[in-house]
Structure formats: structure tokens, C-alpha cells
Design a protein around this motif. Sequence first.
Motif, PDB file in Angstrom:
ATOM      1  N   TRP A  53       0.842  -1.199   0.000  1.00  0.00           N
ATOM      2  CA  TRP A  53       0.000   0.000   0.000  1.00  0.00           C
ATOM      3  C   TRP A  53       0.881   1.254   0.000  1.00  0.00           C
ATOM      4  O   TRP A  53       1.765   1.402   0.860  1.00  0.00           O
ATOM      5  CB  TRP A  53      -0.877   0.035   1.244  1.00  0.00           C
ATOM      6  CG  TRP A  53      -1.989  -0.954   1.273  1.00  0.00           C
ATOM      7  CD1 TRP A  53      -2.104  -2.101   0.545  1.00  0.00           C
ATOM      8  CD2 TRP A  53      -3.165  -0.878   2.096  1.00  0.00           C
ATOM      9  NE1 TRP A  53      -3.260  -2.754   0.867  1.00  0.00           N
ATOM     10  CE2 TRP A  53      -3.939  -2.032   1.810  1.00  0.00           C
ATOM     11  CE3 TRP A  53      -3.632   0.036   3.035  1.00  0.00           C
ATOM     12  CZ2 TRP A  53      -5.154  -2.287   2.445  1.00  0.00           C
ATOM     13  CZ3 TRP A  53      -4.837  -0.208   3.670  1.00  0.00           C
ATOM     14  CH2 TRP A  53      -5.602  -1.351   3.371  1.00  0.00           C
ATOM     15  N   GLN A 144      -6.545   6.552  -3.608  1.00  0.00           N
ATOM     16  CA  GLN A 144      -6.139   5.267  -4.171  1.00  0.00           C
ATOM     17  C   GLN A 144      -4.964   4.630  -3.421  1.00  0.00           C
ATOM     18  O   GLN A 144      -4.628   3.462  -3.666  1.00  0.00           O
ATOM     19  CB  GLN A 144      -5.745   5.447  -5.647  1.00  0.00           C
ATOM     20  CG  GLN A 144      -6.760   6.231  -6.472  1.00  0.00           C
ATOM     21  CD  GLN A 144      -8.154   5.643  -6.399  1.00  0.00           C
ATOM     22  OE1 GLN A 144      -8.321   4.429  -6.459  1.00  0.00           O
ATOM     23  NE2 GLN A 144      -9.157   6.497  -6.248  1.00  0.00           N
ATOM     24  N   MET A 147      -6.026   0.734   0.106  1.00  0.00           N
ATOM     25  CA  MET A 147      -6.673  -0.286  -0.718  1.00  0.00           C
ATOM     26  C   MET A 147      -7.387  -1.336   0.135  1.00  0.00           C
ATOM     27  O   MET A 147      -6.919  -2.457   0.290  1.00  0.00           O
ATOM     28  CB  MET A 147      -5.623  -0.940  -1.621  1.00  0.00           C
ATOM     29  CG  MET A 147      -4.883   0.054  -2.510  1.00  0.00           C
ATOM     30  SD  MET A 147      -3.626  -0.687  -3.577  1.00  0.00           S
ATOM     31  CE  MET A 147      -2.398  -1.215  -2.371  1.00  0.00           C
ATOM     32  N   ASP A 157     -11.674   2.532  -0.702  1.00  0.00           N
ATOM     33  CA  ASP A 157     -10.339   3.108  -0.581  1.00  0.00           C
ATOM     34  C   ASP A 157     -10.368   4.234   0.455  1.00  0.00           C
ATOM     35  O   ASP A 157     -11.164   4.214   1.390  1.00  0.00           O
ATOM     36  CB  ASP A 157      -9.825   3.611  -1.938  1.00  0.00           C
ATOM     37  CG  ASP A 157     -10.779   4.613  -2.604  1.00  0.00           C
ATOM     38  OD1 ASP A 157     -11.597   5.232  -1.889  1.00  0.00           O
ATOM     39  OD2 ASP A 157     -10.701   4.782  -3.837  1.00  0.00           O
TER      40      ASP A 157
END
Length: 484
Positions: A53, A144, A147, A157
Motif C-alpha cells: 500500500w 487510491q 486499498m 479506498d
Amino acid sequence: MATDCEGCAPGTQAAITVAEEGERVKPFTPEKAKEIIMSLQQPAIFCNMVFDWPAQHWTAKHLSEVLQGKQIRFRMGLRSTDTVPQFETACSYVDATLEEFLAWNCDQSSVSGPFKDYDHSKFWAYADYKYFVNLFEGKTDVFQEVMWSDFGFPGRDGQESTLWIGSLGAHTPCHLDSYGCNLVFQVQGRKRWHLFPPEDTPSLYPTRIPYEESSVFSKINVVNPDFKRFPRFQKARRHTVTLSPGQVLFVPRHWWHYVESIDPITVSINSWIELEEDHLARVEEAITRMLVCALKTAEDPHHPRAWLNPTEVEETSHEVNCCYLNDAVCAFFAHCGKAKEVEMQALRANGENWRKEEPMGQDHMEAEQAHSQSFTAARTEKQEVTCLFGPDLVAVTPASDDPPSEKGGALENDSKECIDRDGEHAAEVSCARRGASTVVGQVASRCPVAPSRTSVSTDDLLDCLVNPQVTRLVAQLLIQGKSL
């Protein structure tokens, strides 16, 4: 081959599959992770699920650069220890940038700006409940970088997430969340979690003052409890765990939790996952809101901040609350109309059993189980999930030490030191408590003057009227009446 668990501290070997080209593979597929979340009834820590991430690099320093001088609100609390919880209504608030927070947090004696009146050795600061959609206006690309789809929630998100940034000692009072379950990703620093199961609710002495729609607070400071005043708390089953960077904590529905920062800077990201049970819970919350606001505004309409949590910014008029309740009931029936008829039948049967079979003093665990059974029939059996516990899914057990991801010794000292320094603003909270109005008027004029220890305040009455067990029964009766 195996490698050290990045979501776990060195010293624990995790079974991470590594492809020939060196790509790490997560221990759970999104489908399996969601199955665990939707069926597991105890807290657990996921390891090795967020190593890719981008948000794993969201330190406070990095976020200060991303936010570029944006002011955010910090809650300021005292580190002194007391047996009274330091609720948000008893705290001060400061609007500052993350740069100013970081400078103050370095304990610079000559610091100026918004933190100048707060001695770093005596106060902690907490930027809590910061919703991404408000914090990152115009920077939606950062959504974004979180996740939650890896846990089986496609498309989820940062837009459905909340950010928390705190200094040493920053904490939330012990409470349970009315809606959903919780996933918490620890980014920077460590946080100590004190958790209690839903069936221990009577031992936590629940209260709705201060009022916040989604939170039921405990009257107890769980890190420094007053057993003389709250003797049932000695029976509560405390689960403790220290959450480290790279780990994700799963908090099941209605688990009580007190969360404290035990490092100089902590950064966390969380998301509340909606559940089927939330449709009825919203009706219960609307009933609670109407009763609390009706009684407290009648008591002191000019000072709502004495009882209304600062996070509650909506209008609290009776007309608005009536609409709020009607909307919640309509939403419940709209959901039932789309769901299988068996759900509604199960709810009605559940309500009938509640009225016919359950005494008012019934243990909270039985009421909680009865409430949720009508919605959870399709969930995987708990036993099928517990067999997955291991280095990548660590169970949080009663009175446990830290999970295998933590090294022993130092953490216990850190936690104790934090508890010694962490505390509540006793004077302000005590004054607010003593300032609660007692029942007056015609009833009082007909009754002899009672000793102060037996006088009934508005808050005392509300503790009974909006007790979670009572509002659950009222919501069921209300829905049954409207569904006939």
C-alpha cells in the motif's frame, strides 16, 4: 521461501509465499479476508496484508508535505492521571498545521504559534476523526493509496476512511461504535488497544452523555478505574494488544475499546465496514438522539456543548430529530423490502421472544446474540476461521500479552509509563458532572429534599432511558407496530 513478517516486528517468522521473480504474495485472498472479517467474533491482527500500500509511507512528516499548510483541528488533553474519563467535551481544541504540530511535539521550549499555551510535558494533541473527503479536498488521487479492496471490499479506498494523528498519551475514551465493524491500519508509531466484548457491556457502565450518534461511552477510565464506584468493572474481560506499523486490527461489532498512543507520534487509518445489523441500529440511534436532545436542551438549551460531543455538528431541534427518526425507520423498511422476507419474519419472531421470554434484567450477551442472529445466519462458522490463526492472523485473547509480532519487556514498560502519564482533566469533568440539573418543578415540590447522593439528575434518567438494551427493545416494538 519464508521471510520476516513486515507487519510484525522482527523475531517472528511468517509463512509468506515468494514467487520465483521475488514477488511477495499476501497470506489471504480478498475473498478469504472478507470471510474472516464477516464471521470472526473476536479481535484479530492481520499481518503482511498492506506491504504494497502506498499509504504505508504516510508518516506525519509526509502528510505535512501533502497537506501543504492546511489547518486541521487538534484535541488537547492533559497527561495527568485521574479516575474520571477525559471526554472530548472536557478538552481544549487548537487549529494548526501538521508542521506546527511536529515543531511542538519536538518539545521545543520556545515554540510559538497555536500550541504556545500548551506545555508539551503536560499535554497531548490528537487530530482524530479526520475524514479523507474533508481533509484531502482537491487531492482525491491520494484515496487510491489506501486499498481496502485487499480485504474483500472492491472499490473501497481512502474515500471511506478516516485519519488519526496523535502525540504520546493521546487517546480516545472507552466506547463502542454503534455501527459496523472496524479495520485499523497502523502507519506510524504504536498504539495500545484495550478491548472488551459486547457481553461485558453492563460491567462498562454505558452512558450517552456526552452524546455522539455513533458512540456509546463508558463512565470508566479503564486504565485507572475507580472500583469502589464501578465494582462490576472488575468482572470485565480485558483484551490488550499493541498495534505496530504495518499491522491491521480487526475490531468486531460492538466491542468496547480504549486506544492510547505509546510513541511520540502515531498515525492510523481506519474504515468502518457496514453490516446488515446497522439498519436496525440506525433506528435505535435515532430514538436515542430524540430522547437525549429533548431532555438535555430542555435542561440547558443555551449550553449544548456541555453534553453534545464536538463531532456532532447537526441541528438538534425536536423537529429535525423527528425527521431523523422517520428517515431511519423508512430506510429500514426500504432495506427489508429488498431483502428476503425471512429476515423480516426473523426480526418479528425475535421481538416476540424478547417480550415473552426475556426478563428486563437479562444478561446483555443473550440480548446481543438474539439481536444479531436474524441477520447472521449465512455467516461462516467461527470454528472454520479460528483454524487460520497463525503468524499472519493473530488472535487478540483475554488478558493477553502482545502478539508474537512484539518483543517482550520494553512494551510493558512503555505501556505502564504511558498509563502513569496519561490522564483525565478531573476538574472540568467533575464540574460538568456536578452541574447536571436535578429533577425540579411540581414533582420536586411534592417530595422531601433528598440527600445529594440520592438525587436524580437528567443524566441519571437518560442512563436508564437510552441504555442500549432499552433502545433495542423500543426500536423492535416501534418497527413491529409499523409493520402490522
